[in-house]
Design a protein around this motif. Structure first.
Motif, PDB file in Angstrom:
ATOM      1  N   MET A 138       0.819  -1.206   0.000  1.00 52.78           N
ATOM      2  CA  MET A 138       0.000   0.000   0.000  1.00 52.78           C
ATOM      3  C   MET A 138       0.855   1.259   0.000  1.00 52.78           C
ATOM      4  O   MET A 138       0.510   2.244  -0.661  1.00 52.78           O
ATOM      5  CB  MET A 138      -0.948  -0.015   1.207  1.00 52.78           C
ATOM      6  N   LEU A 139       1.976   1.245   0.707  1.00 52.59           N
ATOM      7  CA  LEU A 139       2.868   2.392   0.687  1.00 52.59           C
ATOM      8  C   LEU A 139       3.444   2.615  -0.704  1.00 52.59           C
ATOM      9  O   LEU A 139       3.612   3.757  -1.148  1.00 52.59           O
ATOM     10  CB  LEU A 139       3.996   2.202   1.705  1.00 52.59           C
ATOM     11  N   SER A 140       3.728   1.520  -1.400  1.00 58.63           N
ATOM     12  CA  SER A 140       4.244   1.664  -2.771  1.00 58.63           C
ATOM     13  C   SER A 140       3.167   2.193  -3.700  1.00 58.63           C
ATOM     14  O   SER A 140       3.444   2.981  -4.613  1.00 58.63           O
ATOM     15  CB  SER A 140       4.776   0.319  -3.284  1.00 58.63           C
ATOM     16  N   TRP A 141       1.905   1.811  -3.471  1.00 55.81           N
ATOM     17  CA  TRP A 141       0.803   2.347  -4.278  1.00 55.81           C
ATOM     18  C   TRP A 141       0.677   3.855  -4.060  1.00 55.81           C
ATOM     19  O   TRP A 141       0.490   4.608  -5.021  1.00 55.81           O
ATOM     20  CB  TRP A 141      -0.509   1.664  -3.893  1.00 55.81           C
ATOM     21  N   VAL A 142       0.768   4.269  -2.806  1.00 57.22           N
ATOM     22  CA  VAL A 142       0.668   5.695  -2.500  1.00 57.22           C
ATOM     23  C   VAL A 142       1.781   6.464  -3.196  1.00 57.22           C
ATOM     24  O   VAL A 142       1.553   7.531  -3.796  1.00 57.22           O
ATOM     25  CB  VAL A 142       0.704   5.930  -0.978  1.00 57.22           C
ATOM     26  N   ALA A 143       3.008   5.935  -3.140  1.00 57.46           N
ATOM     27  CA  ALA A 143       4.140   6.602  -3.789  1.00 57.46           C
ATOM     28  C   ALA A 143       3.923   6.695  -5.295  1.00 57.46           C
ATOM     29  O   ALA A 143       4.221   7.727  -5.925  1.00 57.46           O
ATOM     30  CB  ALA A 143       5.432   5.847  -3.484  1.00 57.46           C
ATOM     31  N   ALA A 144       3.376   5.641  -5.881  1.00 56.88           N
ATOM     32  CA  ALA A 144       3.129   5.646  -7.330  1.00 56.88           C
ATOM     33  C   ALA A 144       2.058   6.664  -7.692  1.00 56.88           C
ATOM     34  O   ALA A 144       2.166   7.373  -8.698  1.00 56.88           O
ATOM     35  CB  ALA A 144       2.719   4.252  -7.788  1.00 56.88           C
ATOM     36  N   LEU A 145       1.016   6.756  -6.870  1.00 58.13           N
ATOM     37  CA  LEU A 145      -0.059   7.708  -7.149  1.00 58.13           C
ATOM     38  C   LEU A 145       0.432   9.145  -7.030  1.00 58.13           C
ATOM     39  O   LEU A 145       0.013  10.019  -7.789  1.00 58.13           O
ATOM     40  CB  LEU A 145      -1.230   7.470  -6.199  1.00 58.13           C
ATOM     41  N   ARG A 146       1.295   9.399  -6.071  1.00 56.97           N
ATOM     42  CA  ARG A 146       1.815  10.748  -5.900  1.00 56.97           C
ATOM     43  C   ARG A 146       2.569  11.232  -7.139  1.00 56.97           C
ATOM     44  O   ARG A 146       2.615  12.428  -7.417  1.00 56.97           O
ATOM     45  CB  ARG A 146       2.745  10.803  -4.680  1.00 56.97           C
ATOM     46  N   ASP A 147       3.141  10.300  -7.874  1.00 64.73           N
ATOM     47  CA  ASP A 147       3.896  10.652  -9.076  1.00 64.73           C
ATOM     48  C   ASP A 147       3.139  10.292 -10.348  1.00 64.73           C
ATOM     49  O   ASP A 147       3.721  10.299 -11.436  1.00 64.73           O
ATOM     50  CB  ASP A 147       5.251   9.927  -9.084  1.00 64.73           C
ATOM     51  N   GLY A 148       1.836   9.993 -10.208  1.00 67.56           N
ATOM     52  CA  GLY A 148       1.120   9.404 -11.331  1.00 67.56           C
ATOM     53  C   GLY A 148       0.388  10.356 -12.251  1.00 67.56           C
ATOM     54  O   GLY A 148      -0.257   9.906 -13.196  1.00 67.56           O
ATOM     55  N   GLY A 149       0.440  11.678 -12.011  1.00 69.07           N
ATOM     56  CA  GLY A 149      -0.198  12.620 -12.924  1.00 69.07           C
ATOM     57  C   GLY A 149      -1.688  12.387 -13.047  1.00 69.07           C
ATOM     58  O   GLY A 149      -2.458  12.600 -12.118  1.00 69.07           O
ATOM     59  N   TYR A 150      -2.114  11.944 -14.241  1.00 74.82           N
ATOM     60  CA  TYR A 150      -3.542  11.745 -14.500  1.00 74.82           C
ATOM     61  C   TYR A 150      -4.137  10.682 -13.586  1.00 74.82           C
ATOM     62  O   TYR A 150      -5.300  10.777 -13.179  1.00 74.82           O
ATOM     63  CB  TYR A 150      -3.762  11.348 -15.959  1.00 74.82           C
ATOM     64  N   ALA A 151      -3.362   9.662 -13.248  1.00 74.20           N
ATOM     65  CA  ALA A 151      -3.870   8.622 -12.353  1.00 74.20           C
ATOM     66  C   ALA A 151      -4.208   9.219 -10.991  1.00 74.20           C
ATOM     67  O   ALA A 151      -5.247   8.908 -10.402  1.00 74.20           O
ATOM     68  CB  ALA A 151      -2.845   7.506 -12.205  1.00 74.20           C
ATOM     69  N   ALA A 152      -3.340  10.095 -10.494  1.00 77.80           N
ATOM     70  CA  ALA A 152      -3.602  10.736  -9.211  1.00 77.80           C
ATOM     71  C   ALA A 152      -4.843  11.617  -9.284  1.00 77.80           C
ATOM     72  O   ALA A 152      -5.648  11.665  -8.344  1.00 77.80           O
ATOM     73  CB  ALA A 152      -2.386  11.561  -8.779  1.00 77.80           C
ATOM     74  N   ALA A 153      -5.020  12.329 -10.387  1.00 77.67           N
ATOM     75  CA  ALA A 153      -6.203  13.177 -10.554  1.00 77.67           C
ATOM     76  C   ALA A 153      -7.474  12.340 -10.565  1.00 77.67           C
ATOM     77  O   ALA A 153      -8.496  12.731  -9.975  1.00 77.67           O
ATOM     78  CB  ALA A 153      -6.083  13.984 -11.843  1.00 77.67           C
ATOM     79  N   ALA A 154      -7.420  11.176 -11.211  1.00 76.07           N
ATOM     80  CA  ALA A 154      -8.586  10.297 -11.257  1.00 76.07           C
ATOM     81  C   ALA A 154      -8.915   9.761  -9.869  1.00 76.07           C
ATOM     82  O   ALA A 154     -10.086   9.664  -9.479  1.00 76.07           O
ATOM     83  CB  ALA A 154      -8.333   9.135 -12.223  1.00 76.07           C
TER      84      ALA A 154
END
Length: 235
Positions: free
Chosen positions: A42-58
């Motif tokens: 889950m921590l790795s998912w959070v890190a990925a979302l923080r850098d995910g651009g459009y994925a984070a916005a979604a």
């Protein structure tokens, strides 16, 4: 010899409180344990979302939508709020949680104006509606502000405000400020959990605020009952 009615009622209330506490403990374990077991993922998912651009916005849009829907649907708003804080930080998370909670209160107020008290009764039941009626009649907007963190009653009180045609300007001002306080707490918990590297800690914190508010509300209801008036509850 039959037991006195007062003693039977006291034993019944004690058993009900024990069942409520056991149910809450079980729900807490169901929610927190998976976060402890899969914490690294889950921590790795959070890190990925923080850098995910459009994925984070979604994700932001979806989570804000869940908070809005919480007014009429069983959404674990504290967990969603903490997840937003973990993903977008204390400032961004606070803003997103505030938007979702405030959007939900507007919908709840409008639903109350249109559908009235039957919608509140469907949310909390007749007994708790009576307790909520007394609380709002006695304390008005202060009651709504306090109940912001109480599960089920938070949503029911907003709908009741609409059903009672509470003055919208005052309602919106109090809800906006109350939602900001709740949003700040949830976002801070989520951000702290990520910084500490513990999603289990963050999720436990997510349960702490509604649990504390629920316990205070229940204790206040029991105190009123012991003083001679019927007690309301959070259901």
């Amino acid at each position: 010899m039959n037991a006195p009615k007062g003693k039977v009622r006291m034993n019944s209330n004690r058993l009900r409180r024990i069942r409520e506490a056991a149910l809450f403990a079980a729900l807490l374990a169901i929610i927190v344990v998976p976060f402890l077991v899969f914490e690294e993922t889950m921590l790795s998912w959070v890190a990925a979302l923080r850098d995910g651009g459009y994925a984070a916005a979604a994700v932001a849009l979806a989570f804000v939508g869940l908070l809005v829907a919480d007014i009429l649907a069983p959404v674990p708003s504290s967990l969603v709020g903490v997840a937003l804080g973990a993903t977008f930080g204390s400032v961004g998370g606070t803003l997103l949680v505030w938007l979702g909670l405030t959007g939900g209160t507007l919908i709840g107020y409008a639903a109350g104006r249109r559908l009235g008290r039957p919608l509140v009764r469907a949310s909390v039941g007749g007994r708790d509606l009576a307790g909520l009626d007394r609380l709002v009649a006695r304390h008005g907007l202060w009651a709504l502000a306090f109940l912001r963190a109480v599960p089920v009653m938070a949503e029911a009180s907003v709908i009741l405000a609409g059903a009672g045609a509470m003055r919208f300007g005052a309602f919106l001002a109090v809800m906006a400020l109350s939602n900001l306080g709740v949003a700040l707490v949830y976002a801070q918990i989520g951000a702290f959990g990520v910084e500490a590297g513990s999603m289990g800690l963050a999720m436990a914190g997510a349960m702490a605020l509604p649990a504390l508010a629920w316990l205070i509300q229940k204790a206040a209801g029991h105190a009123r009952g012991a003083a001679g008036g019927p007690a309301g509850g959070a259901g």
